[in-house]
Enzyme design. Structure first.
Site, PDB file in Angstrom:
ATOM      1  N   ARG A 134      13.377   7.651 -34.225  1.00 19.55           N
ATOM      2  CA  ARG A 134      12.324   6.677 -34.512  1.00 19.55           C
ATOM      3  C   ARG A 134      12.740   5.250 -34.153  1.00 19.55           C
ATOM      4  O   ARG A 134      11.925   4.336 -34.201  1.00 19.55           O
ATOM      5  CB  ARG A 134      11.943   6.740 -35.992  1.00 19.55           C
ATOM      6  CG  ARG A 134      11.381   8.092 -36.418  1.00 19.55           C
ATOM      7  CD  ARG A 134      11.104   8.120 -37.912  1.00 19.55           C
ATOM      8  NE  ARG A 134      10.020   7.226 -38.277  1.00 19.55           N
ATOM      9  CZ  ARG A 134       8.731   7.564 -38.275  1.00 19.55           C
ATOM     10  NH1 ARG A 134       8.376   8.790 -37.916  1.00 19.55           N
ATOM     11  NH2 ARG A 134       7.820   6.701 -38.629  1.00 19.55           N
TER      12      ARG A 134
ATOM     13  N   ARG B 116       5.032  -2.640   4.770  1.00 22.63           N
ATOM     14  CA  ARG B 116       6.037  -2.648   5.839  1.00 22.63           C
ATOM     15  C   ARG B 116       6.272  -1.256   6.406  1.00 22.63           C
ATOM     16  O   ARG B 116       6.662  -1.103   7.555  1.00 22.63           O
ATOM     17  CB  ARG B 116       7.350  -3.231   5.303  1.00 22.63           C
ATOM     18  CG  ARG B 116       7.284  -4.724   5.047  1.00 22.63           C
ATOM     19  CD  ARG B 116       8.541  -5.283   4.431  1.00 22.63           C
ATOM     20  NE  ARG B 116       8.764  -4.797   3.077  1.00 22.63           N
ATOM     21  CZ  ARG B 116       9.465  -5.453   2.162  1.00 22.63           C
ATOM     22  NH1 ARG B 116      10.010  -6.625   2.462  1.00 22.63           N
ATOM     23  NH2 ARG B 116       9.633  -4.960   0.952  1.00 22.63           N
TER      24      ARG B 116
ATOM     25  N   LYS C 175       3.145   6.517 -27.951  1.00 23.95           N
ATOM     26  CA  LYS C 175       1.843   6.067 -28.435  1.00 23.95           C
ATOM     27  C   LYS C 175       1.811   4.544 -28.494  1.00 23.95           C
ATOM     28  O   LYS C 175       2.851   3.883 -28.555  1.00 23.95           O
ATOM     29  CB  LYS C 175       1.504   6.649 -29.805  1.00 23.95           C
ATOM     30  CG  LYS C 175       2.282   6.069 -30.970  1.00 23.95           C
ATOM     31  CD  LYS C 175       1.779   6.659 -32.282  1.00 23.95           C
ATOM     32  CE  LYS C 175       2.564   6.073 -33.467  1.00 23.95           C
ATOM     33  NZ  LYS C 175       2.120   6.662 -34.751  1.00 23.95           N
TER      34      LYS C 175
ATOM     35  N   ALA D  88       0.804  -1.228   0.000  1.00 22.86           N
ATOM     36  CA  ALA D  88       0.000   0.000   0.000  1.00 22.86           C
ATOM     37  C   ALA D  88       0.830   1.268   0.000  1.00 22.86           C
ATOM     38  O   ALA D  88       0.333   2.334  -0.379  1.00 22.86           O
ATOM     39  CB  ALA D  88      -0.941  -0.002   1.204  1.00 22.86           C
ATOM     40  N   SER D  89       2.094   1.194   0.419  1.00 23.70           N
ATOM     41  CA  SER D  89       2.927   2.398   0.456  1.00 23.70           C
ATOM     42  C   SER D  89       3.715   2.598  -0.834  1.00 23.70           C
ATOM     43  O   SER D  89       4.431   3.586  -0.984  1.00 23.70           O
ATOM     44  CB  SER D  89       3.900   2.328   1.640  1.00 23.70           C
ATOM     45  OG  SER D  89       4.785   1.228   1.496  1.00 23.70           O
TER      46      SER D  89
ATOM     47  N   TYR E   3      -9.501   4.867 -37.016  1.00 24.55           N
ATOM     48  CA  TYR E   3      -9.743   5.513 -38.302  1.00 24.55           C
ATOM     49  C   TYR E   3      -9.319   4.614 -39.450  1.00 24.55           C
ATOM     50  O   TYR E   3      -8.390   3.824 -39.350  1.00 24.55           O
ATOM     51  CB  TYR E   3      -9.074   6.886 -38.401  1.00 24.55           C
ATOM     52  CG  TYR E   3      -7.610   6.965 -38.051  1.00 24.55           C
ATOM     53  CD1 TYR E   3      -6.632   6.905 -39.040  1.00 24.55           C
ATOM     54  CD2 TYR E   3      -7.197   7.154 -36.736  1.00 24.55           C
ATOM     55  CE1 TYR E   3      -5.294   7.012 -38.725  1.00 24.55           C
ATOM     56  CE2 TYR E   3      -5.861   7.261 -36.412  1.00 24.55           C
ATOM     57  CZ  TYR E   3      -4.907   7.185 -37.415  1.00 24.55           C
ATOM     58  OH  TYR E   3      -3.569   7.283 -37.104  1.00 24.55           O
TER      59      TYR E   3
ATOM     60  N   LEU F 140       2.818   1.795  -7.197  1.00 27.03           N
ATOM     61  CA  LEU F 140       1.673   1.231  -7.913  1.00 27.03           C
ATOM     62  C   LEU F 140       0.378   1.483  -7.155  1.00 27.03           C
ATOM     63  O   LEU F 140      -0.620   1.921  -7.732  1.00 27.03           O
ATOM     64  CB  LEU F 140       1.872  -0.265  -8.141  1.00 27.03           C
ATOM     65  CG  LEU F 140       0.721  -0.988  -8.846  1.00 27.03           C
ATOM     66  CD1 LEU F 140       0.508  -0.426 -10.247  1.00 27.03           C
ATOM     67  CD2 LEU F 140       0.981  -2.490  -8.912  1.00 27.03           C
TER      68      LEU F 140
ATOM     69  N   LYS G 107      -7.901  -1.350 -21.044  1.00 25.75           N
ATOM     70  CA  LYS G 107      -7.949  -0.117 -21.835  1.00 25.75           C
ATOM     71  C   LYS G 107      -9.138  -0.158 -22.792  1.00 25.75           C
ATOM     72  O   LYS G 107      -9.446  -1.191 -23.388  1.00 25.75           O
ATOM     73  CB  LYS G 107      -6.632   0.080 -22.591  1.00 25.75           C
ATOM     74  CG  LYS G 107      -5.479   0.431 -21.650  1.00 25.75           C
ATOM     75  CD  LYS G 107      -4.205   0.721 -22.411  1.00 25.75           C
ATOM     76  CE  LYS G 107      -3.087   1.119 -21.448  1.00 25.75           C
ATOM     77  NZ  LYS G 107      -3.303   2.450 -20.849  1.00 25.75           N
TER      78      LYS G 107
ATOM     79  N   HIS H  72       1.665  -7.175 -22.524  1.00 30.14           N
ATOM     80  CA  HIS H  72       0.710  -6.204 -23.075  1.00 30.14           C
ATOM     81  C   HIS H  72       0.462  -6.411 -24.573  1.00 30.14           C
ATOM     82  O   HIS H  72      -0.683  -6.524 -25.023  1.00 30.14           O
ATOM     83  CB  HIS H  72       1.215  -4.780 -22.870  1.00 30.14           C
ATOM     84  CG  HIS H  72       1.485  -4.413 -21.443  1.00 30.14           C
ATOM     85  ND1 HIS H  72       0.812  -4.973 -20.387  1.00 30.14           N
ATOM     86  CD2 HIS H  72       2.360  -3.512 -20.902  1.00 30.14           C
ATOM     87  CE1 HIS H  72       1.256  -4.438 -19.255  1.00 30.14           C
ATOM     88  NE2 HIS H  72       2.192  -3.567 -19.546  1.00 30.14           N
TER      89      HIS H  72
END
Length: 505
Positions: free
Chosen positions: A470, A52, A349, A19-20, A383, A23, A191, A249
């Site tokens: 690139r 911790r 992107k 929790a600390s 598109y 993330l 997403k 991903h």
């Protein structure tokens, strides 16, 4: 007929381990707040943060999380923020000793007793580094598992380092949790445009009918980041770009792009089809991969990867990779599916690009290929680039587009963040957007031979490319080799993918 999964609604207990950490601070707690703000997390929910670090709830955890909470309704959301933090408690404890977990169990049981909970619903979110993951999983099972209720465990990547370590992890998890209790999270599956892929494909006949080797010449899945490792080189050096984003991903995107139509949209039907298409992926040709590592920018203002103090000066860590997949089935055989990813490039992107085959020669001697482009981020859009006659007396053609730009078309919609989507799915018991054990095994089986080839002592040396470029110089040639036709001769005005001042009528 069996009933669907139990929905976690009132009096659910959510425990966030780590929790600390960054993330939890930047993603997990903001996602929980976003769900609460929009009415998708019941106010009766109890949230425990566990780490911790010795933090106070009011001064430390709240102050860390608060800057990352989104308040789209301005001051109207201030009261929601206060209500949300009243739902949160913090417990400090070690991961490898019992005391902290005993305290967590005491607090959970105290809450459930006060709420008259008969069947406990407990969701555990492991926002933790791999080094402590199994230790915490064992403590959850022995100390806070809902023996007379329902337990769900969200697990963050990485799910192993290669095929052997992934299998070892699965072997150790097997005695602790059932497969239906595990939710292996890959946030790209949350997403909006990734979730939309199956609807785009199978809900539109004109796309579905052309989504095959008879019409598509090549497919590209691209991930580009404008920034480098920026002080995280020591961590990234043991990971590399392939493990960081490609094995997880981008491969998830590829499965949704190429899988067959599921018999239904229930979780297992979707995941069955993803596994089927992964089994049809041919081994990666290790001699047909383009590898790079970023050097200094051309103006010298940005450092090279090896300039990071935490990185060995002789490091051959890959910060850019391009590779091509061949799927040996009736739909895709012969269509190169290129995947490329890199850091310190000219833009940030993530997009998918399907280039269609050229029209038959005849009246059109030199006309560009059609392309369907799916922009995942930033500025989500879909598109279709197509050819039309230039207005006027001439018969000349030009490239134009049909486009769906989310920011303008859906201005009045709440589009949830990826972590909001996935936490909500876990609460509902929906596994559709989580990675199944056999899917994970096959994905590591695809990439592990390549990783071993790259990381052996006499492995290939990545090509140095300038920060902000690139990518490696050989990229254009590599893309052309795999059937991508460059549109250089044909000017094209890219669609606007940000909201304009006025709405369409």
């Amino acid at each position: 007929m069996s009933e669907g999964p139990v929905k976690f609604e009132k009096n659910t207990v959510i425990s966030v381990f780590g929790a600390s950490g960054d993330l939890a601070k930047k993603k997990t707690f903001p996602a929980l707040f976003g769900l609460f703000r929009e009415g998708y997390l019941d106010p009766s929910t109890k949230i425990f943060g566990y780490a911790r670090s010795k933090l106070s709830m009011e001064e430390d955890l709240k102050s860390r999380v608060l800057p990352h909470l989104k308040k789209p309704h301005g001051e109207a959301d201030d009261s929601k923020v206060e209500q949300f933090f009243k739902m949160v408690s913090y417990i400090s404890g070690n991961y490898d000793t019992d005391e902290g977990f005993d305290e967590l169990r005491t607090q959970i049981e105290k809450f459930e007793k006060s709420a008259n909970v008969d069947v406990p619903h407990r969701l555990f979110y492991l926002a933790l580094p791999p080094s402590v993951f199994l230790t915490v999983a064992k403590q959850i099972k022995s100390r806070v598992y809902a023996e007379n209720g329902i337990t769900r465990v969200i697990v963050e990547k990485p799910f192993g380092h290669d095929l052997a370590s992934a299998r070892e992890l699965q072997k150790n998890l097997g005695p602790l949790f059932k497969e239906e209790e595990l939710y292996r999270i890959d946030h790209y599956l949350g997403k909006e445009l990734v979730k939309n892929l199956l609807v785009l494909r199978f809900g539109n006949q004109f796309l579905n009918a052309s989504w095959n080797r008879d019409n598509i010449q090549s497919v590209q899945i691209s991930f580009k980041e404008r920034f480098g490792t920026e002080g995280r080189g020591g961590y990234f050096d043991s990971i590399g770009i392939i493990r960081d984003v490609m094995q997880n991903h981008l491969l998830q995107i590829m499965t949704l792009l190429t899988m067959e139509r599921p018999v239904s949209f229930d979780p297992e039907s979707i995941r069955d089809e993803k596994v089927k298409v992964l089994k049809a992926v041919a081994p990666i040709d290790t001699d047909d991969v383009l590898l790079g590592q970023y050097g200094k920018s051309e103006d010298g203002s940005k450092p090279a990867y090896v300039d990071d103090d935490t990185v060995d000066k002789d490091s051959k860590c890959v910060t850019f990779a391009a590779m091509t997949f061949n799927i040996e089935n009736e739909r895709w055989e012969g269509v190169p599916i290129m995947m490329r990813a890199g850091k310190a490039l000219n833009e940030s992107k993530v997009e998918i690009r399907l280039q269609y085959k050229a029209v038959a020669s005849g009246v059109f001697k030199d006309i560009p290929n059609n392309e369907l482009v799916i922009r995942v981020q930033p500025d989500a859009a879909v598109y279709l680039k197509f050819n039309a006659k230039t207005p006027g007396l001439s018969n000349a053609t030009q490239v134009t587009d049909l486009n769906l730009t989310y920011a303008s078309r859906y201005q009045d919609f709440w589009i949830p963040e990826a972590y909001e989507v996935l936490i909500r799915d876990a609460l509902l018991g929906d596994h559709s957007n989580f990675v199944r054990d056999d899917e994970l095994d096959i994905s590591w089986g695809i990439f592990t031979p390549l990783l071993k080839h790259i990381e052996r002592p006499d492995g290939p040396t990545p090509e140095i490319y300038p920060y902000g470029s690139r990518g490696p110089k050989g990229l254009k040639e590599y893309m052309q080799k795999h059937k991508y036709v460059m549109p250089e001769k044909h000017p094209y005005a890219w669609p606007v993918t940000k909201p304009e001042d006025t709405k369409d009528n």
